[in-house]
Motif scaffolding. Structure first.
Motif, PDB file in Angstrom:
ATOM      1  N   LEU A 165      44.781  43.624  39.833  1.00  0.00           N
ATOM      2  CA  LEU A 165      44.916  42.520  38.886  1.00  0.00           C
ATOM      3  C   LEU A 165      43.839  41.469  39.110  1.00  0.00           C
ATOM      4  O   LEU A 165      43.262  40.941  38.152  1.00  0.00           O
ATOM      5  N   GLY A 166      43.535  41.168  40.365  1.00  0.00           N
ATOM      6  CA  GLY A 166      42.484  40.203  40.664  1.00  0.00           C
ATOM      7  C   GLY A 166      41.125  40.667  40.175  1.00  0.00           C
ATOM      8  O   GLY A 166      40.346  39.887  39.620  1.00  0.00           O
ATOM      9  N   ILE A 167      40.831  41.971  40.360  1.00  0.00           N
ATOM     10  CA  ILE A 167      39.556  42.512  39.881  1.00  0.00           C
ATOM     11  C   ILE A 167      39.470  42.421  38.359  1.00  0.00           C
ATOM     12  O   ILE A 167      38.437  42.039  37.800  1.00  0.00           O
ATOM     13  N   LEU A 168      40.568  42.738  37.676  1.00  0.00           N
ATOM     14  CA  LEU A 168      40.557  42.654  36.212  1.00  0.00           C
ATOM     15  C   LEU A 168      40.405  41.215  35.719  1.00  0.00           C
ATOM     16  O   LEU A 168      39.709  40.963  34.733  1.00  0.00           O
ATOM     17  N   ILE A 169      41.036  40.270  36.391  1.00  0.00           N
ATOM     18  CA  ILE A 169      40.914  38.864  35.986  1.00  0.00           C
ATOM     19  C   ILE A 169      39.481  38.384  36.163  1.00  0.00           C
ATOM     20  O   ILE A 169      38.917  37.727  35.278  1.00  0.00           O
TER      21      ILE A 169
END
Length: 80
Positions: A40-44
């Motif tokens: 999720l952090g990478i996508l954000i």
């Protein structure tokens, strides 16, 4: 209530906590949740980078690059 005695909770281990260990299912779930948070952090971060500079991620080729034998603007006899 019942005289002020604390209600035992299944999430809080009883005793001093040194005899509490996670089961294999809990460890697997914990690792899976951590991996989901990393994803999720990478996508954000990726979405914010696209929002800040949207034209950097676009390819530099144009629609006319696929025309091999034709020059730009010569379409009338190519369609016939």
């Amino acid at each position: 209530m019942d005289g002020g005695q604390p209600v035992p909770s299944p999430l809080v281990p009883l005793g001093n906590g040194s005899d509490y260990s996670m089961s294999l299912e809990q460890k697997t779930t914990f690792v899976f949740v951590i991996l989901l948070f990393i994803f999720l952090g990478i996508l954000i971060v990726r979405c914010f980078r696209i929002l800040l500079d949207p034209y950097r991620s676009m390819p530099t080729s144009t629609w006319a690059d696929g025309l091999e034998g034709l020059e730009k603007g010569q379409f009338d006899h190519a369609l016939a």
